[in-house]
Scaffold this motif. Sequence first.
Motif, mmCIF file in Angstrom:
data_model
loop_
_atom_site.group_PDB
_atom_site.id
_atom_site.type_symbol
_atom_site.label_atom_id
_atom_site.label_comp_id
_atom_site.label_asym_id
_atom_site.label_seq_id
_atom_site.Cartn_x
_atom_site.Cartn_y
_atom_site.Cartn_z
ATOM 1 N N ALA A 1 -44.231 -29.517 -13.306
ATOM 2 C CA ALA A 1 -43.798 -30.892 -13.619
ATOM 3 C C ALA A 1 -42.202 -31.104 -13.408
ATOM 4 N N LYS A 2 -41.387 -30.073 -13.753
ATOM 5 C CA LYS A 2 -39.853 -30.232 -13.706
ATOM 6 C C LYS A 2 -39.795 -30.216 -12.005
ATOM 7 N N GLY A 3 -40.406 -29.269 -11.375
ATOM 8 C CA GLY A 3 -40.209 -29.248 -9.994
ATOM 9 C C GLY A 3 -40.412 -30.820 -9.384
ATOM 10 N N LEU A 4 -41.570 -30.937 -9.656
ATOM 11 C CA LEU A 4 -42.152 -32.542 -8.950
ATOM 12 C C LEU A 4 -41.300 -33.534 -9.405
ATOM 13 N N ALA A 5 -40.660 -33.557 -10.755
ATOM 14 C CA ALA A 5 -39.674 -34.802 -10.919
ATOM 15 C C ALA A 5 -38.299 -34.739 -10.345
ATOM 16 N N ASP B 1 -36.193 -33.330 -19.092
ATOM 17 C CA ASP B 1 -35.046 -32.689 -18.899
ATOM 18 C C ASP B 1 -34.350 -32.745 -17.443
ATOM 19 N N ALA B 2 -35.408 -33.209 -16.327
ATOM 20 C CA ALA B 2 -35.077 -33.643 -14.943
ATOM 21 C C ALA B 2 -34.428 -34.824 -14.948
ATOM 22 N N PHE B 3 -34.882 -35.971 -15.626
ATOM 23 C CA PHE B 3 -34.422 -37.220 -15.330
ATOM 24 C C PHE B 3 -33.223 -37.458 -16.221
ATOM 25 N N SER B 4 -32.740 -36.805 -17.366
ATOM 26 C CA SER B 4 -31.881 -36.892 -18.070
ATOM 27 C C SER B 4 -30.356 -36.175 -17.263
ATOM 28 N N ALA B 5 -30.806 -35.239 -16.347
ATOM 29 C CA ALA B 5 -29.892 -34.459 -15.833
ATOM 30 C C ALA B 5 -29.519 -35.347 -14.468
#
Length: 712
Positions: free
Chosen positions: A232-236, A266-270
């Motif tokens: 999920a994080k990698g795709l985001a 976590d990905a979007f907030s970064a």
Amino acid sequence: MSKKFLYTLMAVMISVMMVLSACGPATSGDSSTGKIAVGIVLPTKDEPRWVQDETRFQDALKAAGYDVQILFSQGDSAKEKANVESLISQGIKVLIICPQDGAAAGAAVEAARAAGVKVISYDRLIRDTDAVDFYVTFDSVSVGAAQAQYLVDHATGSGNPLYLYAGAASDNNAFLFFEGAWNVLQPKIADGTFVIKNSSEAVALQDKATLTRDEQSKIIGQVTTNWDFNTAKGLAEANLTSATAADKGDVFILAPNDGTARAIADAFSADADVSSYAVTGQDAEKASVQYILDGKQSMTVFKDVRTLVNDAITAAVTFLEDKTPESTNSYNNGKIDVPANPSEVITVDKSNVQSALIDSGYYAESDFTMPTGAKLAVGIVLPTKDEPRWVQDETRFKDALTAAGYDVQILFSQGDSAKEKANVESLITSGVKVLIICPQDGAAAGAAVEEAKAAGIVVISYDRLIRDTDAVDFYVTFDSISVGAAQAQYLVDNATGTGNPLYLYAGAASDNNAFLFFEGAWNVLQPKIADGTFVIKNSSEAVALQDKATLTRDEEAKIIGQITTNWDFNTAKGLAEANLTNAAAADKGDVFILAPNDGTARAIADAFGADADVSSYAVTGQDAEKASVQYIIDGKQSMTVFKDVRTLVDDAITAAISFLDGKVPASTNSYNNGKIDVPANPTVVITVDQDNVKSALIDSGYYSAGDFTGLK
């Protein structure tokens, strides 16, 4: 806890029990035939969710008089099929199964259907078969709809960037979640409120109000997280890298569940170009509840698994009554429309997290860093989460205390006294009023409970006594002295004449209970040693003290030091073999053996059973472990002392609530811990042998007849 919830919970429990009791034990008739009424197959015993489900299923069905066996498939569809076949052979009437793989489970349930068994698909839908009679589930379409509605309710204007993510393409639920979300989102995509930013397949289909499964598959194939945090994080991150700054700003994110929601958040907030985000989730995982409180996740869909178990039980009992469960919906599994009565789901965000998850008793407030900083009432420290006994205790403690309106937090020490002390200190910080603790080491735990006592906390020593401290207020235990006395009395009752060889074994020298068990046994055995009925054959220390009716702790320690098994199977067997090697043939024959518990009893029995000079043996035990119950049925172990742990939990809760009410629990006994006499109200124990194994362990609902072979 809110009164409204308590009334609702009580009503649900009463209604379920009324349905259950309406059938009654007499209608099942299965205990006498060795068959079970309900078989349950769950995915794995390695996740607390399923162990908790096991406990709730077992308690409720057995309370209603139905035999039940619960098996775990451990993530293996082949094992799942073997489990179903085993249950069929035992004559089940209803199968409740949560499949590993919705398609792979088809063959297993078709075998059940062919045997005339009713099949309830639990939590996950079994696909591509007509052998499913009922589906117990949360309303998965409603889950997706609730997620999407949250995004719609928080969007203003038009052109809002929308990022879509989905579960695993192999999971039917992922399609249902996405279907529910699309039903709500599509009209708002069509009117321009949202603009899809990360799926060309979704953009191509955005004008379609209803999607076929193949069309859903195309979108899900592009936005799948496979229910995996890293995926999920990698795709985001890949989506954000491909997106322009104009595609970001204030974004809206459909994340399929809590684990993926946190990863995507976590990905979007970064990303510096993301001004704000609203992200969905489901499951009300603790970590995501904390994210919601911290403003890092927007919402979750709460699916209360307690109600799902109740719904499955209601459906099973209805089938056992030869009736059809009420259905309000159906789900197509690729072959048929499977009737269902979906359990409700609840949208939870920061505004209602307290009422939905804390006041309802699902979580304790102390599980989180709460804005209000409220404190919990009861803290419990148990030895390990790696043994089913303690996980079952956890479930029973949590259910009973939260139903009574008390916040509770339960921590595990994992066999480490240092972690145990840290757990106690954490609970002190959380503001507990009562501490229930089962110590790793009775002496080592003293320092931890002294800190608790200094903080004004009432300390209940649970199952094992904490020693050498005055910081223990109450002791909840089985009558350990009576355990040893019952073991010894069995040997006395079955001995005739004089000169009977007696072999003594004990538990661990570090465990206070081992001393209590031995004390109780010595009280009964010593007079029969003194009069010549028994002759001790394996302890010079015991022989030296055999004329003493009462032993000091130091004297007990000398004997236990010679005959300790350390509660270990291999240690016990090795010691027994060494004793037999040293003994003459005249020291054997018809022997009597004091073994401290069931595990050591089986080990010692194996050793004595293999010695050609041993004509017969009587060997004691305790705990009524399944393996030892089978040994008793097979004539390889003589007896066990049954300690019903269900009642021990109840006694601990009763004591805790008494203290919380400002009262002192009733005590009928006390145990000296080396510093003070600790008041207690010991729970009764029962001697079990071949004569009463069925009435004591099967008819009482503790075990199912199907757990054993050769039961009469």
